[in-house]
Design a protein around this motif. Structure first.
Motif, short mmCIF file in Angstrom:
data_model
loop_
_atom_site.label_atom_id
_atom_site.label_comp_id
_atom_site.label_asym_id
_atom_site.label_seq_id
_atom_site.Cartn_x
_atom_site.Cartn_y
_atom_site.Cartn_z
N LEU A 186 0.83 -1.20 0.00
CA LEU A 186 0.00 0.00 0.00
C LEU A 186 0.86 1.25 0.00
N ARG A 187 0.20 2.37 -0.18
CA ARG A 187 0.91 3.64 -0.11
C ARG A 187 0.88 4.15 1.33
N ASP A 188 -0.22 4.77 1.75
CA ASP A 188 -0.30 5.31 3.10
C ASP A 188 -1.08 4.38 4.02
N PHE A 189 -0.64 4.31 5.26
CA PHE A 189 -1.35 3.54 6.30
C PHE A 189 -1.77 4.50 7.39
N GLU A 190 -3.06 4.39 7.77
CA GLU A 190 -3.58 5.23 8.85
C GLU A 190 -4.45 4.38 9.76
N GLN A 191 -4.21 4.48 11.07
CA GLN A 191 -5.04 3.78 12.05
C GLN A 191 -5.42 4.75 13.14
N THR A 192 -6.73 4.91 13.35
CA THR A 192 -7.24 5.82 14.37
C THR A 192 -8.04 5.10 15.44
N SER A 193 -8.31 3.79 15.24
CA SER A 193 -9.07 3.02 16.23
C SER A 193 -8.97 1.55 15.85
N GLY A 194 -9.62 0.71 16.64
CA GLY A 194 -9.69 -0.71 16.30
C GLY A 194 -8.38 -1.45 16.49
N THR A 195 -8.31 -2.63 15.89
CA THR A 195 -7.11 -3.48 15.95
C THR A 195 -6.68 -3.85 14.54
N PHE A 196 -5.42 -3.67 14.26
CA PHE A 196 -4.85 -4.09 12.98
C PHE A 196 -3.74 -5.09 13.25
N GLN A 197 -3.96 -6.33 12.83
CA GLN A 197 -2.92 -7.34 12.96
C GLN A 197 -2.22 -7.47 11.61
N THR A 212 -2.28 6.67 15.20
CA THR A 212 -2.62 7.63 16.25
C THR A 212 -3.39 7.01 17.40
N ALA A 213 -4.10 5.90 17.15
CA ALA A 213 -4.85 5.22 18.21
C ALA A 213 -5.20 3.81 17.75
N GLY A 214 -5.66 2.99 18.69
CA GLY A 214 -5.96 1.60 18.36
C GLY A 214 -4.75 0.71 18.56
N ALA A 215 -4.95 -0.59 18.42
CA ALA A 215 -3.88 -1.57 18.65
C ALA A 215 -3.29 -2.02 17.32
N PHE A 216 -2.00 -1.77 17.14
CA PHE A 216 -1.26 -2.28 15.99
C PHE A 216 -0.46 -3.49 16.45
N GLN A 217 -0.77 -4.66 15.88
CA GLN A 217 -0.10 -5.91 16.26
C GLN A 217 0.85 -6.32 15.14
N HIS A 218 2.13 -6.44 15.45
CA HIS A 218 3.14 -6.69 14.40
C HIS A 218 3.08 -8.12 13.86
N THR A 236 4.38 2.98 18.06
CA THR A 236 4.16 1.68 17.43
C THR A 236 5.28 0.72 17.80
N THR A 237 4.91 -0.54 18.01
CA THR A 237 5.89 -1.61 18.19
C THR A 237 5.94 -2.45 16.93
N PHE A 238 7.09 -2.49 16.29
CA PHE A 238 7.31 -3.29 15.09
C PHE A 238 8.10 -4.55 15.47
N ILE A 259 11.33 -1.58 18.12
CA ILE A 259 11.62 -2.63 17.14
C ILE A 259 12.14 -3.84 17.90
N LEU A 260 11.42 -4.95 17.84
CA LEU A 260 11.77 -6.14 18.61
C LEU A 260 12.70 -7.07 17.84
N GLY A 261 12.66 -7.02 16.53
CA GLY A 261 13.47 -7.91 15.71
C GLY A 261 14.63 -7.18 15.06
N PHE A 262 14.72 -7.26 13.74
CA PHE A 262 15.81 -6.63 12.99
C PHE A 262 15.42 -5.24 12.52
N TRP A 263 16.36 -4.31 12.66
CA TRP A 263 16.21 -2.96 12.10
C TRP A 263 17.22 -2.84 10.98
N THR A 264 16.72 -2.83 9.73
CA THR A 264 17.59 -2.84 8.56
C THR A 264 17.40 -1.54 7.79
N LEU A 265 18.48 -0.75 7.67
CA LEU A 265 18.45 0.50 6.92
C LEU A 265 19.56 0.47 5.89
#
Length: 276
Positions: A186-197, A212-218, A236-238, A259-265
């Motif tokens: 996708l292009r842009d991601f926006e979360q203002t409520s709810g749960t996104f796994q 901005t709000a809601g639960a983001f599950q990596h 956010t926790t990635f 970031i719990l796993g790998f951070w690759t830049l």
């Protein structure tokens, strides 16, 4: 025309069917099943009661289309929407098995059930598809097509059962979205409520990320940021975080990224310098 109380299907197979309302009027066809097999045109507010099946050439010039059941496109369906701001409300499932469907250029289609695509030509234009559910376990299967804007809202939940592509914005406004192990682009991601796994494999973002709000599950997956001058905002926790690009990335002030796993830049040139 009302056959709802008699439980009789209405099947219209004429060469040309014209549904037209003017002024404050409305065209209403009410039946458990409505089938259109010929050329059909619709203008003015149109209410198609029951489950609707489109199998021929259909032009939707109406200001709004309301279907209190499911909408199915099959056979030789060719549906176009010349009214650029047309709104289509489908109270049940949307099923596309064959044919052609061109959405209104800047309109909106709201589906209150599951969304299933299996074959046919889907042209999203710059329209918005809103998935609104009040029940748990609605599904979205759209592996070979893309959406322009895709919004999730309502108190229900959606299970993404295929790869998913959104050309512009994916917004989680309410409800629960479960991506399982499917690849998300996708292009842009926006979360203002709810749960996104997120996907347990990869989710690629080519624009901005705003949580901005809601639960983001990596979901132990990898988020790949692959776009020009991207911005990440919200806390956010990635799990795995990856970026390979020559342009800048901005982490909004006042937010925390974990970031719990790998951070690759990775840059694309030895002359570019990464500033953190």
């Amino acid at each position: 025309l009302n056959q709802e109380n008699n439980y009789r299907p209405i099947q219209l197979l004429a060469n040309h069917i014209n549904l037209s309302a003017s002024g404050t009027g409305q065209v209403a066809l009410v039946s458990p099943i409505l089938s259109f097999g010929g050329l059909a045109t619709a203008s003015g507010p149109v209410y198609l009661g029951g489950n609707c099946v489109l199998g021929g050439l259909t032009t939707l010039s109406a200001s709004s289309i309301s279907i209190p059941g499911s909408l199915t496109l099959n056979n030789l369906a060719r549906v176009s929407c010349p009214n650029e701001t047309l709104t289509i409300d489908v109270a049940g499932d949307f099923v596309f098995t064959q044919g052609e469907f061109t959405l209104p250029a800047q309109g909106q289609m709201t589906v209150y059930g599951s969304f299933t695509y299996s074959a046919g030509t889907w042209t999203p234009e710059q329209s918005t598809v809103v998935l609104t559910a009040s029940t748990q376990g609605e599904t979205i299967s759209a592996a070979q097509i893309s959406f322009y804007n895709l919004y999730f809202q309502g108190s229900g939940s959606w299970i993404v059962s295929s790869d998913l592509t959104v050309d512009n914005a994916l917004s989680v406004l309410q409800g629960d979205v479960i991506c399982q192990s499917n690849n998300i682009l996708l292009r842009d991601f926006e979360q203002t409520s709810g749960t996104f796994q997120a996907s347990s494999t990869t989710m690629t973002i080519r624009g901005n990320f705003a949580h901005t709000a809601g639960a983001f599950q990596h979901n132990n997956g990898t988020l790949i940021f692959d776009g020009e001058d991207q911005t990440i905002s919200g806390n956010t926790t990635f799990y795995n975080f990856s970026r390979t690009h020559s342009s800048s990335m901005t982490f909004a002030a006042g937010s925390t990224q974990t970031i719990l796993g790998f951070w690759t830049l990775n840059g694309t040139s030895p002359d570019n310098v990464l500033l953190i």
